[in-house]
Scaffold this motif. Sequence first.
Motif, short mmCIF file in Angstrom:
data_model
loop_
_atom_site.label_atom_id
_atom_site.label_comp_id
_atom_site.label_asym_id
_atom_site.label_seq_id
_atom_site.Cartn_x
_atom_site.Cartn_y
_atom_site.Cartn_z
N UNK A 1 0.84 -1.19 0.00
CA UNK A 1 0.00 0.00 0.00
C UNK A 1 0.88 1.25 0.00
N UNK A 2 0.48 2.23 -0.76
CA UNK A 2 1.25 3.47 -0.87
C UNK A 2 1.08 4.31 0.39
N UNK A 3 2.18 4.90 0.84
CA UNK A 3 2.13 5.86 1.94
C UNK A 3 1.67 7.22 1.41
N UNK A 4 2.18 7.59 0.23
CA UNK A 4 1.77 8.83 -0.43
C UNK A 4 1.37 8.49 -1.85
N UNK A 5 0.18 8.92 -2.22
CA UNK A 5 -0.28 8.69 -3.59
C UNK A 5 -0.91 9.98 -4.12
N UNK A 6 -0.31 10.52 -5.15
CA UNK A 6 -0.80 11.72 -5.82
C UNK A 6 -1.37 11.28 -7.16
N UNK A 7 -2.61 11.65 -7.40
CA UNK A 7 -3.29 11.22 -8.63
C UNK A 7 -3.94 12.41 -9.32
N UNK A 8 -3.60 12.57 -10.60
CA UNK A 8 -4.25 13.57 -11.45
C UNK A 8 -4.18 14.98 -10.84
N UNK A 9 -3.06 15.29 -10.20
CA UNK A 9 -2.90 16.60 -9.56
C UNK A 9 -2.71 17.69 -10.60
N UNK A 10 -3.58 18.68 -10.55
CA UNK A 10 -3.49 19.84 -11.41
C UNK A 10 -3.59 21.08 -10.53
N UNK A 11 -2.71 22.05 -10.76
CA UNK A 11 -2.75 23.32 -10.04
C UNK A 11 -2.84 24.43 -11.08
N UNK A 12 -3.77 25.35 -10.85
CA UNK A 12 -3.98 26.48 -11.76
C UNK A 12 -3.94 27.79 -10.98
N UNK A 13 -3.47 28.80 -11.68
CA UNK A 13 -3.59 30.17 -11.23
C UNK A 13 -4.49 30.85 -12.26
#
Length: 93
Positions: free
Chosen positions: A1-13
């Motif tokens: 099992x993942x300790x940290x899982x980032x999925x489809x992260x998008x950041x916009x300004x």
Amino acid sequence: MALLEVSNLTVRFGATPVLRNVDLSLVPGQIMGLVGGSGSGKSMTALSVMRLLPDAARLTGSIRFDGEELATANEGRMCQLRGNDIGMVSRNR
């Protein structure tokens, strides 16, 4: 099992995306370094995980730490996690 899982992260300004569809996963004991040129999104990725983005930033996607969703966690919970469970080391010039 993942300790940290980032999925489809998008950041916009506003309408401008600064991160698009970032995916990464870390299991306990694994070490990962984010490497890339200036402006490639390393700091924005780390700041997203820590939920320390500027107020103007809009984050979408999922950031799960030990099964807990951080993308929607309140500031009180993030303060509990930062420094004790989650941290980052940035490179100073």
